[in-house]
Design a protein around this motif. Structure first.
Motif, PDB file in Angstrom:
ATOM      1  N   SER A 147       0.563  -1.247  -0.246  1.00 11.41           N
ATOM      2  CA  SER A 147       0.214   0.424  -0.357  1.00 11.41           C
ATOM      3  C   SER A 147       1.032   1.563   0.129  1.00 11.41           C
ATOM      4  O   SER A 147       2.133   1.610  -0.660  1.00 11.41           O
ATOM      5  N   GLY A 148       0.508   2.176   0.431  1.00 15.91           N
ATOM      6  CA  GLY A 148       0.865   3.589   0.492  1.00 15.91           C
ATOM      7  C   GLY A 148       0.912   4.097  -0.928  1.00 15.91           C
ATOM      8  O   GLY A 148       0.590   3.803  -1.487  1.00 15.91           O
ATOM      9  N   VAL A 149       1.871   5.603  -1.144  1.00 17.74           N
ATOM     10  CA  VAL A 149       2.643   5.880  -2.469  1.00 17.74           C
ATOM     11  C   VAL A 149       3.024   5.079  -2.887  1.00 17.74           C
ATOM     12  O   VAL A 149       3.712   5.112  -2.611  1.00 17.74           O
ATOM     13  N   ILE A 150       3.026   6.060  -4.167  1.00 17.99           N
ATOM     14  CA  ILE A 150       4.148   5.316  -5.516  1.00 17.99           C
ATOM     15  C   ILE A 150       5.175   6.155  -5.186  1.00 17.99           C
ATOM     16  O   ILE A 150       5.104   7.777  -5.475  1.00 17.99           O
ATOM     17  N   PRO A 151       6.624   6.162  -5.052  1.00 22.38           N
ATOM     18  CA  PRO A 151       7.617   7.176  -4.505  1.00 22.38           C
ATOM     19  C   PRO A 151       7.486   8.258  -5.781  1.00 22.38           C
ATOM     20  O   PRO A 151       7.865   7.925  -6.583  1.00 22.38           O
ATOM     21  N   GLU A 152       8.170   9.309  -5.340  1.00 16.16           N
ATOM     22  CA  GLU A 152       8.669  10.215  -5.787  1.00 16.16           C
ATOM     23  C   GLU A 152      10.041   9.677  -6.607  1.00 16.16           C
ATOM     24  O   GLU A 152       9.715  10.361  -8.044  1.00 16.16           O
ATOM     25  N   SER A 153      10.388   9.717  -5.874  1.00 14.02           N
ATOM     26  CA  SER A 153      11.585   9.200  -6.377  1.00 14.02           C
ATOM     27  C   SER A 153      11.938   7.836  -7.747  1.00 14.02           C
ATOM     28  O   SER A 153      12.822   7.497  -8.307  1.00 14.02           O
ATOM     29  N   ILE A 154      10.466   7.177  -7.995  1.00 14.61           N
ATOM     30  CA  ILE A 154      10.767   6.603  -8.712  1.00 14.61           C
ATOM     31  C   ILE A 154      11.223   7.104 -10.353  1.00 14.61           C
ATOM     32  O   ILE A 154      11.545   6.190 -11.320  1.00 14.61           O
ATOM     33  N   GLY A 155      10.871   8.509 -10.338  1.00 18.42           N
ATOM     34  CA  GLY A 155      11.565   8.672 -11.360  1.00 18.42           C
ATOM     35  C   GLY A 155      12.901   8.940 -11.663  1.00 18.42           C
ATOM     36  O   GLY A 155      13.754   9.612 -13.024  1.00 18.42           O
ATOM     37  N   LYS A 156      14.026   8.642 -10.869  1.00 20.11           N
ATOM     38  CA  LYS A 156      15.014   8.324 -11.075  1.00 20.11           C
ATOM     39  C   LYS A 156      15.326   7.149 -11.872  1.00 20.11           C
ATOM     40  O   LYS A 156      16.763   7.139 -11.867  1.00 20.11           O
ATOM     41  N   LEU A 157      14.727   5.759 -11.937  1.00 19.34           N
ATOM     42  CA  LEU A 157      14.948   5.370 -12.581  1.00 19.34           C
ATOM     43  C   LEU A 157      14.636   5.372 -14.516  1.00 19.34           C
ATOM     44  O   LEU A 157      14.249   4.452 -14.650  1.00 19.34           O
ATOM     45  N   GLY A 171      -3.328   7.419  -3.322  1.00 15.55           N
ATOM     46  CA  GLY A 171      -3.001   8.701  -3.632  1.00 15.55           C
ATOM     47  C   GLY A 171      -2.509   9.003  -5.286  1.00 15.55           C
ATOM     48  O   GLY A 171      -2.737   8.357  -6.116  1.00 15.55           O
ATOM     49  N   LEU A 172      -1.800   9.925  -5.422  1.00 16.82           N
ATOM     50  CA  LEU A 172      -1.551  10.748  -7.166  1.00 16.82           C
ATOM     51  C   LEU A 172      -0.266   9.736  -7.517  1.00 16.82           C
ATOM     52  O   LEU A 172       0.633   8.833  -6.918  1.00 16.82           O
ATOM     53  N   ILE A 173      -1.029   9.621  -9.339  1.00 18.83           N
ATOM     54  CA  ILE A 173       0.853   9.460 -10.117  1.00 18.83           C
ATOM     55  C   ILE A 173       1.479  10.388  -9.438  1.00 18.83           C
ATOM     56  O   ILE A 173       1.409  11.400 -10.231  1.00 18.83           O
ATOM     57  N   PRO A 174       2.924   9.911  -9.507  1.00 22.94           N
ATOM     58  CA  PRO A 174       4.044  11.168  -9.113  1.00 22.94           C
ATOM     59  C   PRO A 174       3.839  11.495 -10.403  1.00 22.94           C
ATOM     60  O   PRO A 174       3.918  10.663 -11.333  1.00 22.94           O
ATOM     61  N   GLY A 214      -6.873  11.454  -8.183  1.00 21.25           N
ATOM     62  CA  GLY A 214      -6.902  12.510  -8.611  1.00 21.25           C
ATOM     63  C   GLY A 214      -6.648  12.800 -10.405  1.00 21.25           C
ATOM     64  O   GLY A 214      -6.847  11.314 -10.543  1.00 21.25           O
ATOM     65  N   PRO A 215      -6.235  13.208 -10.725  1.00 21.04           N
ATOM     66  CA  PRO A 215      -6.128  13.379 -12.726  1.00 21.04           C
ATOM     67  C   PRO A 215      -4.679  12.757 -12.481  1.00 21.04           C
ATOM     68  O   PRO A 215      -3.584  12.588 -12.011  1.00 21.04           O
ATOM     69  N   ILE A 216      -4.913  12.257 -13.955  1.00 17.09           N
ATOM     70  CA  ILE A 216      -4.012  11.805 -14.700  1.00 17.09           C
ATOM     71  C   ILE A 216      -2.385  12.416 -15.278  1.00 17.09           C
ATOM     72  O   ILE A 216      -3.437  13.715 -15.984  1.00 17.09           O
ATOM     73  N   PRO A 217      -1.496  12.316 -14.344  1.00 12.73           N
ATOM     74  CA  PRO A 217      -0.581  13.702 -14.431  1.00 12.73           C
ATOM     75  C   PRO A 217      -0.132  13.571 -16.202  1.00 12.73           C
ATOM     76  O   PRO A 217      -0.448  13.004 -17.143  1.00 12.73           O
ATOM     77  N   THR A 218      -0.149  14.969 -17.005  1.00 17.12           N
ATOM     78  CA  THR A 218      -0.024  15.443 -17.864  1.00 17.12           C
ATOM     79  C   THR A 218       1.167  15.150 -18.269  1.00 17.12           C
ATOM     80  O   THR A 218       2.005  14.712 -19.199  1.00 17.12           O
ATOM     81  N   MET A 256      -9.198   0.415 -13.526  1.00 15.54           N
ATOM     82  CA  MET A 256     -10.165  -0.145 -12.305  1.00 15.54           C
ATOM     83  C   MET A 256      -8.785   0.280 -10.918  1.00 15.54           C
ATOM     84  O   MET A 256      -9.045  -0.093  -9.797  1.00 15.54           O
ATOM     85  N   ASN A 257      -8.719   1.960 -11.009  1.00 18.03           N
ATOM     86  CA  ASN A 257      -7.911   2.428  -9.576  1.00 18.03           C
ATOM     87  C   ASN A 257      -9.617   3.540  -9.601  1.00 18.03           C
ATOM     88  O   ASN A 257      -9.159   3.982  -8.401  1.00 18.03           O
ATOM     89  N   TYR A 258     -10.534   3.776 -10.216  1.00 15.03           N
ATOM     90  CA  TYR A 258     -11.837   4.154  -9.303  1.00 15.03           C
ATOM     91  C   TYR A 258     -11.670   5.565  -9.326  1.00 15.03           C
ATOM     92  O   TYR A 258     -12.546   5.953  -9.281  1.00 15.03           O
ATOM     93  N   ARG A 259     -11.051   5.660  -8.926  1.00 14.56           N
ATOM     94  CA  ARG A 259     -10.958   7.239  -7.900  1.00 14.56           C
ATOM     95  C   ARG A 259      -9.834   8.744  -8.803  1.00 14.56           C
ATOM     96  O   ARG A 259      -9.288   9.330  -8.292  1.00 14.56           O
ATOM     97  N   LEU A 260      -9.900   7.869  -9.894  1.00 10.45           N
ATOM     98  CA  LEU A 260      -8.602   8.879 -10.638  1.00 10.45           C
ATOM     99  C   LEU A 260      -9.871   9.147 -11.391  1.00 10.45           C
ATOM    100  O   LEU A 260     -11.381   8.729 -12.315  1.00 10.45           O
ATOM    101  N   ASN A 261      -9.523  10.868 -11.532  1.00 14.84           N
ATOM    102  CA  ASN A 261     -10.488  11.664 -12.265  1.00 14.84           C
ATOM    103  C   ASN A 261      -9.926  12.949 -12.420  1.00 14.84           C
ATOM    104  O   ASN A 261      -9.368  12.215 -13.401  1.00 14.84           O
ATOM    105  N   GLY A 262     -11.242  13.330 -13.473  1.00 16.21           N
ATOM    106  CA  GLY A 262     -10.506  14.512 -14.144  1.00 16.21           C
ATOM    107  C   GLY A 262     -10.893  14.368 -15.887  1.00 16.21           C
ATOM    108  O   GLY A 262     -11.456  13.328 -15.962  1.00 16.21           O
ATOM    109  N   THR A 263     -10.466  14.903 -16.579  1.00 16.50           N
ATOM    110  CA  THR A 263     -10.262  14.482 -18.254  1.00 16.50           C
ATOM    111  C   THR A 263      -9.463  13.847 -18.961  1.00 16.50           C
ATOM    112  O   THR A 263      -8.343  13.422 -18.030  1.00 16.50           O
ATOM    113  N   ILE A 264      -9.489  12.955 -19.873  1.00 19.47           N
ATOM    114  CA  ILE A 264      -8.274  11.903 -20.635  1.00 19.47           C
ATOM    115  C   ILE A 264      -7.227  12.823 -21.003  1.00 19.47           C
ATOM    116  O   ILE A 264      -8.093  13.920 -21.618  1.00 19.47           O
ATOM    117  N   PRO A 265      -6.384  13.369 -20.766  1.00 25.07           N
ATOM    118  CA  PRO A 265      -5.348  14.203 -20.820  1.00 25.07           C
ATOM    119  C   PRO A 265      -4.404  14.170 -22.370  1.00 25.07           C
ATOM    120  O   PRO A 265      -4.264  12.721 -22.982  1.00 25.07           O
TER     121      PRO A 265
END
Length: 823
Positions: A188-198, A213-216, A237-241, A256-265
């Motif tokens: 569980s928990g959030v997807i760490p922001e540091s994953i962007g270093k890979l 939580g949000l998709i970083p 939350g929204p799918i990050p642009t 199937m995350n159900y709470r992802l919202n907003g428009t399709i980027p």
């Protein structure tokens, strides 16, 4: 003795103790058998020089002995698919040479800090590249020390166990990772922001967890990422642009995350690299589908089911020319079903159920010849059922229930086997097959009227029965249509199209790559028929010869091409395998769909058999095959991103499916274009030297010219001439200045029937003079196209788009003639 291999021999029983006395052994492989027993506690002292130990896919039990960590030379340890249990030894850090460790599919435990000590120890294995821990009895918190593993680590598998906790915040320390799979766990928990270093990450699997939580936005930094699968979680939350920066992404699955919202980027829809699938289903997305959907010219599946999307389907969706599966059900789309959908000729599944569509069912749907499933239930559609739907020979599933349709239900084609559930809720439908239990259609306007009281009684009774039926059917349909997590997970793009197949599974599935399973050999390897234990489909496995560097480069070139391209007329890749074989040698293979009718070469030039109707192909079949090949090449040259030049178009690389439709295969020497420039003048780069096949190779290649789309067109022209004359460009007749192009051109058009392949006429009866003239016109047209494509100078050849359009015109004219002839 240094090498001992008895893999894949159906051996049973226990390993004789005397085998453990060969202290000089470097490779010990008894994988894929039915052996049982345990590993000796002192194995570390018995095999001091061991480099590879393969015990996978057997029935071994017991504890993994700690003495293994004394084998300092050990590089590969494979214990997959056994029943080892207990804790792992905490002394793995002594294995300084260890590169590959596969402990998946066992019952190894780790429920507390002590059980996870081996992870901390593995941090000392500085050469470790692959660590597979999936399908074990692991539990407790995922240890934070996992981020201290070697920076050389390329693949990390943590799936199918009870591990909880969160992904460590410093997961970005594992900078060498190319594949990270954390799936089917209690993480569980959030997807760490540091994953962007890979920044080397190519495949990221985070599905079937409890991540929230949000998709970083840092995911946008993963410039090499090809697969992002994070379905069935609690992301919100929204799918990050920023995902629009992933220029190599070919699978995006956030379903199937159900709470992802907003428009399709819009930024996501502008990723032409998306090819295998885009799945945003069963979230809370709203708004319209942006017009930028037109950029997805390479997309095979678009799944937007179960959201709150509304408005009209944009006509720009017709630009998704290779779309095979389109799911827009369970939304609030409105307006009429757009005619533009009928321009997507390769569509096999179209699901528009449970929306607010109105108007008639477009008759033009019948032009989607490959349509297999059509779902239009629960809309406001009216008017008659188009009679032409029964002409869709591929259509096997049709659901038009709960609309306002009226008139007679057809009774041919798919309507022969249609069920009541598929038409219920349309009170003005009549006729059809008896099993529909619909009222017969009226045949007279002057029928004698029944007594009023009887009409009222029947109407009341009918209304009550109908109401009860509707209630019952609605309950059944709701049960049927309501998506369960288990059901939806079965249709994941990732699970369906990108199964990872280990070496030993391929070894077993091909019976040890035996001659019995051999389908053919080529310059870069051999192709085998494969039947996996876990898959009902028959597959084809292309095993590369890893003897010289060019073979490895061929594998890389084909992987690079096949991971990007998806088209109904291209051979579909199921998986790739890059591993170590049972001889401790590098192993590379690609797994494809199996083509039961072999390749085109075998049908044009049947070996050691008299030509008969059973081993040759008709004129109509050749035209269909030629259209399929043209469509594939047009897609490669004009639509897929980046564009691809095949470089080796010839009959043996054209595979034929069960229905004799064609698939272009073998991309081992293909080239990926630097950029999109004017068609016919495109150049490319590749990792191997220019290598085509004699007879099909463009003349300019022999003079050192760069690879171009015009080179493919030359090969295509020769291929067309061969298909309709039955003459191979390499046969002995052609020598000196005479080649297949000149042979046809010299006889054209007066002696067209004379040079045509006579085996075509085995499939048809006698024709009158008028019919013969029409057939001759067809042959003249297709041979003219072949001559145009195979001209000496590249600038004189037809352009890909023009050649494809002309081939369609020729085929369609012949089909129309045959339809008229059969009436």
């Amino acid at each position: 003795m240094q090498y001992f291999n008895l893999a894949l021999n159906n051996l049973s029983g226990m390993i004789p103790p005397s085998l453990y006395n060969w202290s000089s052994l470097e490779v010990f492989d008894v994988g894929v058998n039915m052996l049982h027993g345990s590993i000796p506690d002192d194995i570390g002292s018995r095999f001091p020089k061991l480099e590879s130990l393969y015990l996978g896919t057997n029935d071994f039990t017991g504890i993994i002995p700690s003495s293994i960590s004394n084998i300092s030379s050990l590089r590969s340890l494979d214990l997959v698919h056994n029943t080892f249990s207990g804790y792992m030894p905490p002394t793995w850090g002594r294995l300084g040479a260890l590169q590959y460790l596969n402990l998946a599919h066992n019952k190894i435990e780790a429920n507390d800090n002590k059980g996870w000590e081996f992870i901390t120890s593995l941090a000392n294995c500085s050469q470790l590249q692959v660590l597979a821990l999936s399908n074990n009895s692991f539990g407790g918190q995922l240890p934070g020390s996992i981020v201290n593993l070697s920076t050389a680590l390329q693949q990390l598998y943590l799936t199918d166990h009870r591990v909880c906790g969160s992904i460590p915040a410093d997961v970005g320390n594992l900078v060498g990772l190319q594949l990270l799979m954390i799936a089917n766990t209690s993480i569980s928990g959030v997807i760490p922001e540091s994953i962007g270093k890979l920044e080397n990450l190519i495949e990221l699997f985070l599905y079937n967890n409890s991540l929230y939580g949000l998709i970083p936005s840092s995911l946008g930094n993963l410039s090499q990422l090809g697969i992002l699968a994070a379905h069935n979680g609690n992301l919100e939350g929204p799918i990050p642009t920023s995902l629009g920066e992933l220029k190599k992404l070919f699978i995006l699955d956030l379903a199937m995350n159900y709470r992802l919202n907003g428009t399709i980027p819009r930024e996501i829809l502008e990723l032409p690299s998306l090819s295998w699938g885009l799945d945003l289903s069963y979230n809370s997305l709203s708004g319209r589908i942006p017009d930028e959907v037109r950029s997805l010219t390479n997309l095979n599946q678009l799944i937007l089911s179960g959201n709150q999307l509304s408005g009209k389907i944009p006509d720009s969706i017709q630009n998704c020319i290779v779309l095979e599966r389109l799911f827009l059900d369970n939304n609030s789309f409105e307006g009429s079903i757009p005619q533009s959908l009928t321009n997507i000729k390769g569509l096999s599944v179209l699901n528009l159920a449970m929306n607010k569509f109105s108007g008639n069912i477009p008759k033009a749907i019948h032009s989607i010849g490959s349509l297999q499933e059509l779902y239009l239930a629960h809309n406001n559609l009216s008017g008659p059922i188009p009679l032409v739907l029964q002409n869709l020979t591929s259509l096997t599933q049709l659901d038009i229930s709960f609309n306002n349709l009226q008139g007679e239900v057809p009774n041919e084609g798919v309507f022969r086997n249609i069920t009541y559930l598929a038409v219920v809720g349309n009170i003005n439908l009549c006729g059809g097959t008896p099993q529909l239990h619909l009222a017969p259609c009226s045949i007279s306007k002057n029928r004698k009227r029944m007594p009023k009281f009887l009409a009222i009684s029947l109407a009341t009774t009918g209304a009550i029965l109908f109401s009860l039926s509707v209630i019952l059917l609605l309950w059944i349909l709701c049960k049927k249509l309501k998506p369960s997590q288990k059901t939806l997970a079965q249709y994941s793009i990732v699970d369906d199209h990108y199964k990872r197949i280990p070496y030993h599974a391929l070894l077993r599935g091909t019976n040890g790559f035996s001659k019995v399973n051999l389908l053919g050999r080529g310059s870069y390897g051999a192709v085998y028929k494969c039947a996996l234990d876990t898959d009902e489909r028959t597959l084809a496995v292309k095993v590369f010869n890893i003897g010289q560097s060019r073979y490895s480069k061929s594998f890389e070139a084909e992987c690079e091409a096949m991971r990007r391209i998806r088209h109904r007329c291209l051979i579909k890749i199921i998986a790739s395998c890059s591993s170590i074989n049972h001889q401790s040698q590098e192993f590379k293979a690609l797994v494809f769909e199996f083509m039961p009718n072999g390749n085109l070469d075998g049908w044009l030039h049947p070996k050691s058999q008299e030509p008969t109707i059973n081993n040759t192909i008709s004129l109509a079949q050749r035209l269909d095959i030629a259209v399929d090949i043209m469509d594939a090449v047009e897609y490669l040259h004009n639509y897929c991103q980046p564009l691809v030049i095949h470089c080796d178009l010839k009959p043996s690389n054209i595979l034929l499916a069960e229905d004799m439709s064609a698939r272009v295969g073998d991309f081992g020497i293909s080239r990926i274009l630097h950029e999109n420039t004017r068609e016919g003048m495109q150049t490319s780069y590749g990792s191997t030297g220019i290598r085509g096949s004699i007879g099909y190779l463009a003349p300019e290649y022999g003079e050192g010219s760069v690879v171009s789309t015009a080179g493919d067109i030359y090969s295509l022209g020769i291929l067309l001439l061969e298909m309709f004359t039955g003459r191979s460009p390499t046969e002995g007749t052609f020598r000196d200045s005479l080649d297949l192009h000149k042979f046809v051109k010299d006889a054209f058009p007066e002696r067209t029937f004379e040079i045509a392949d006579p085996t075509m006429w085995l499939h048809g009866g006698q024709h009158d003079n008028a019919a013969s003239i029409r057939i001759q016109e067809c042959l003249v047209s297709v041979l003219r196209l072949g001559i145009s494509c195979s001209k000496q100078q590249p600038r004189d050849r037809a352009l890909t788009r023009d050649a494809a359009a002309e081939m369609h015109t020729i085929r369609d004219a012949y089909q129309k003639f045959r339809t008229t002839l059969n009436k």
